[in-house]
Design a protein around this motif. Structure first.
Motif, short mmCIF file in Angstrom:
data_model
loop_
_atom_site.label_atom_id
_atom_site.label_comp_id
_atom_site.label_asym_id
_atom_site.label_seq_id
_atom_site.Cartn_x
_atom_site.Cartn_y
_atom_site.Cartn_z
N PRO A 141 -77.34 14.34 -48.81
CA PRO A 141 -75.90 14.07 -48.83
C PRO A 141 -75.06 15.14 -49.52
O PRO A 141 -73.95 15.44 -49.07
N ILE A 181 -85.21 11.94 -38.40
CA ILE A 181 -84.11 10.99 -38.31
C ILE A 181 -82.86 11.74 -37.85
O ILE A 181 -82.52 12.78 -38.41
N TYR A 182 -82.20 11.20 -36.83
CA TYR A 182 -81.00 11.86 -36.30
C TYR A 182 -79.76 11.30 -36.99
O TYR A 182 -79.58 10.09 -37.08
N HIS A 183 -78.89 12.19 -37.46
CA HIS A 183 -77.69 11.82 -38.20
C HIS A 183 -76.46 12.17 -37.37
O HIS A 183 -76.35 13.29 -36.86
N GLU A 211 -83.76 17.70 -40.97
CA GLU A 211 -84.44 16.92 -39.94
C GLU A 211 -84.64 17.75 -38.66
O GLU A 211 -85.72 17.75 -38.08
N PHE A 227 -74.73 18.19 -47.31
CA PHE A 227 -73.82 17.85 -46.22
C PHE A 227 -72.38 17.88 -46.68
O PHE A 227 -71.51 18.47 -46.03
N GLY A 257 -79.11 16.77 -40.26
CA GLY A 257 -79.85 15.89 -41.15
C GLY A 257 -80.28 16.57 -42.42
O GLY A 257 -81.39 17.10 -42.52
N THR A 286 -72.43 16.20 -36.62
CA THR A 286 -72.78 16.52 -38.01
C THR A 286 -73.53 17.85 -38.09
O THR A 286 -74.25 18.09 -39.05
#
Length: 210
Positions: free
Chosen positions: A84, A174-176, A129, A87, A81, A23
């Protein structure tokens, strides 16, 4: 620092060459115009501060080509991170010169807060992140892969190499990640493709409602 000790980067599939970011939004600027662009690219973590990046699509691939013509490294920031809509906007096709952060701002109804990187001349989302700053080396290619792609096949390429200079992150980040062979990437890409071509279909196919 060692990327692998700071970020819980995953090895996604049994036959993958190693851990990958799935990502990672690669942010860069056109060396000639300074126009900013970004996109999601598969990234292999090859060492403590070394990345292999599959740069095969615009606009970042075009930026690298221009930098290599000048025998210059391409400054990049890999962002992990984000919200939405940012992203999602990173994979939407945009005409040359259109900043995808503008698209994200339009979708969200307010400007995306950006901050300047510490070691490269780039702006990235303030609430990311993790942010990895570095340079893609001109003219250097190394084997990258195998990696299990969305198609269900393991693919290997000779791809550009980046050296990492700075790594920053939020407190308790937080890892995405996405699982490519599970089809999670297809959902994202298909949705953006449908948005891009919806009007064409509605205009050309009588009776089509949605």
């Amino acid at each position: 620092f060692d990327i692998r000790k700071v970020i819980p980067v995953l090895t996604h599939h049994q036959k993958d060459a190693g851990p990958y970011f799935t990502t990672g939004i690669v942010v860069a600027k056109d060396p000639e115009t300074g126009i900013r662009g970004m996109g999601i690219h598969r990234i292999q973590v090859k060492g403590p501060r070394k990345l292999g990046i599959f740069l095969n699509s615009p606009p970042v691939a075009a930026f690298l080509a221009k930098a290599e013509e000048r025998n210059q490294p391409l400054e990049i920031a890999v962002v992990l991170g984000v919200d939405p809509l940012t992203f999602f906007s990173s994979v939407i096709w945009a005409p040359e010169g259109i900043d995808k952060f503008d698209i994200a701002g339009g979708l969200s109804g307010h400007p995306i807060a950006l901050v300047t990187c510490e070691s490269v001349d780039l702006e990235i989302p303030a609430n990311a992140e993790f942010v990895i700053e570095g340079r893609v080396l001109p003219g250097k290619r190394e084997a990258e892969g195998p990696f299990g792609e969305t198609s269900g096949y393991y693919l290997t390429y000779d791809n550009p190499v980046a050296e990492v200079q700075v790594l920053t992150h939020r407190n308790e980040p937080i890892y995405h990640a996405l699982m490519p062979m599970a089809g999670e990437e297809e959902i994202l890409i298909d949705f953006s493709w449908q948005m891009e071509h919806k009007n064409t279909f509605l205009e050309s196919i009588p009776g089509l409602k949605d």
